[in-house]
Design a protein around this motif. Sequence first.
Motif, PDB file in Angstrom:
ATOM      1  N   HIS A 229     -43.901  31.854  30.553  1.00 47.34           N
ATOM      2  CA  HIS A 229     -42.907  32.549  31.374  1.00 47.34           C
ATOM      3  C   HIS A 229     -41.919  31.618  32.047  1.00 47.34           C
ATOM      4  O   HIS A 229     -40.813  32.031  32.370  1.00 47.34           O
ATOM      5  N   TYR A 254     -39.515  32.776  23.009  1.00 45.85           N
ATOM      6  CA  TYR A 254     -38.537  33.870  23.081  1.00 45.85           C
ATOM      7  C   TYR A 254     -38.299  34.363  24.502  1.00 45.85           C
ATOM      8  O   TYR A 254     -37.618  35.358  24.706  1.00 45.85           O
ATOM      9  N   ARG A 396     -42.767  45.016  36.820  1.00 43.71           N
ATOM     10  CA  ARG A 396     -42.418  43.593  36.712  1.00 43.71           C
ATOM     11  C   ARG A 396     -40.960  43.495  36.244  1.00 43.71           C
ATOM     12  O   ARG A 396     -40.584  44.104  35.256  1.00 43.71           O
TER      13      ARG A 396
HETATM   14  N1  DSN Z   1     -47.161  37.885  27.384  1.00 49.15           N
HETATM   15  C1  DSN Z   1     -46.531  39.191  27.341  1.00 49.15           C
HETATM   16  C2  DSN Z   1     -45.848  39.499  28.631  1.00 49.15           C
HETATM   17  O1  DSN Z   1     -45.844  38.682  29.532  1.00 49.15           O
HETATM   18  O2  DSN Z   1     -45.320  40.597  28.761  1.00 49.15           O
HETATM   19  C3  DSN Z   1     -45.541  39.286  26.191  1.00 49.15           C
HETATM   20  O3  DSN Z   1     -44.743  38.159  26.101  1.00 49.15           O
END
Ligand code: DSN
Length: 459
Positions: A229, A254, A396
């Motif tokens: 992240h 990504y 989120r």
């Molecule tokens: N790991 C999942 C998320 O954080 O939503 C998909 O990338």
Amino acid sequence: MTFTLPAPLDAAEDRALPDGSGLTAFAGHAADRLRRTDAALYDLLNRETARQNSTLMMVAASSVADPSVLACGGSPLGNLTAEGYPGARYHGGCQVADEIERLAVQRACTAFGAQDAIVQPHSGSSANLAVLTALLAPGDTLLGLDLDCGGHLTHGSPASVSGRYYDAKGYRLTRDGLLDYDQIRELALDHRPKLIVAGASAYPRTIDFARFREIADEANAYLLADISHIAGLVAAGLHPSPIDHAHVTTTSTYKQLYGPRGGLILLGRDARRAGPERGTLASTMRRAVFPFTQGTPDLASVAAKARALHHVAGAGFAELAERLAEGARAIAERLTERGLRLVTGGTDTHMVLLDLRGTGLTGDVAEEALESCGVIVNRNRVPGDTTPVRTTAGLRLGSNTLAARGMDRAAAAECADLVADVLDALRAGSGTLPEAVRRAARARVAELCARHPLPGYLA
Ligand code: DSN
């Protein structure tokens, strides 16, 4: 839904491009061929492109790749079967692919100040599973952040191999939603895991990787840092880097790297230390990907990673990363001013976690109402959540794509106001959004998207 089989191209249409046409001509030719032979699929892809252009993507786990990244992914390189690594393949025809993979590795090392990189993992999850299978034997203990507290499926959840084949222990958060390093240390010394995972899918605050390494060393455990992240913030120096603290670092490409679907494994100062069986930790990780858990790599995706990492290592990336961090702070501040409650009270990253408890709303209802207005977010569990996983008590939000659209603090705050207006109306309507509110919100989304178009995309 019914589908008709596409008609084959007749001989006159089924022509090759002249020699030397190049990729630019190939991309147009390929799309045109799709349009003429499979209108149904062509239309669906066009619809998806239009949807992305005309909605505000605020899913924290997503971003938008530059079209040049997508061009790599759609190139004929994808035809190549090439097990192994540059200079040591199991198939012929790999000279160009070897140069491309070496370039991707070099750019990954430059972007992160890493000693070594493996660029073949098909995703962040594949990267994590490769690391686990290389460093742990079935039944060994691992310690990761509990899924309910924001951990990832591959950090020891029983829903994944990581929790099924290993003895997974979970650490939790403080009452304020923060990592509790004393608790992590206590659990590490009690359970003596072979591996500790530092990283999260839903944690908006800075992670102290140095502290994690101290704990791992004291417990004689490997430390895996999963920065899926926050990889862009790490590369830009806006979040402390784990590269030289963790034994191994993983990320997907990504999210904050604005790259293709895929993953990376990165190694820092421990790259050349001995692995658990033979060779170095770096060579162990290479074997962990191929042949242990993956077969042939997707070299078109490797090229796309190289393209994205060139951007990440370049001069303009720090500005983008700064904008996404600023944007998230602006969203957090505005939502708080609007009376909404945030897990941890704010953010240090791109991510804002809304705790909907006490609002009468659940994550699923809020997500669907926002999507009907063109704002895309995801329902998410929050610490202490007792709702089912597909309901959730939270949302989120993230700023990666807003930043790519060039949105500054003020524009990000406008997006937050939009979210708050929809949630307010939804609460007032006891879970039903009035049509007039939806129409007004859609018009604001359209205006924001037109003012901040996705760079390089079709209007
Ligand atoms: N790991 C999942 C998320 O954080 O939503 C998909 O990338």
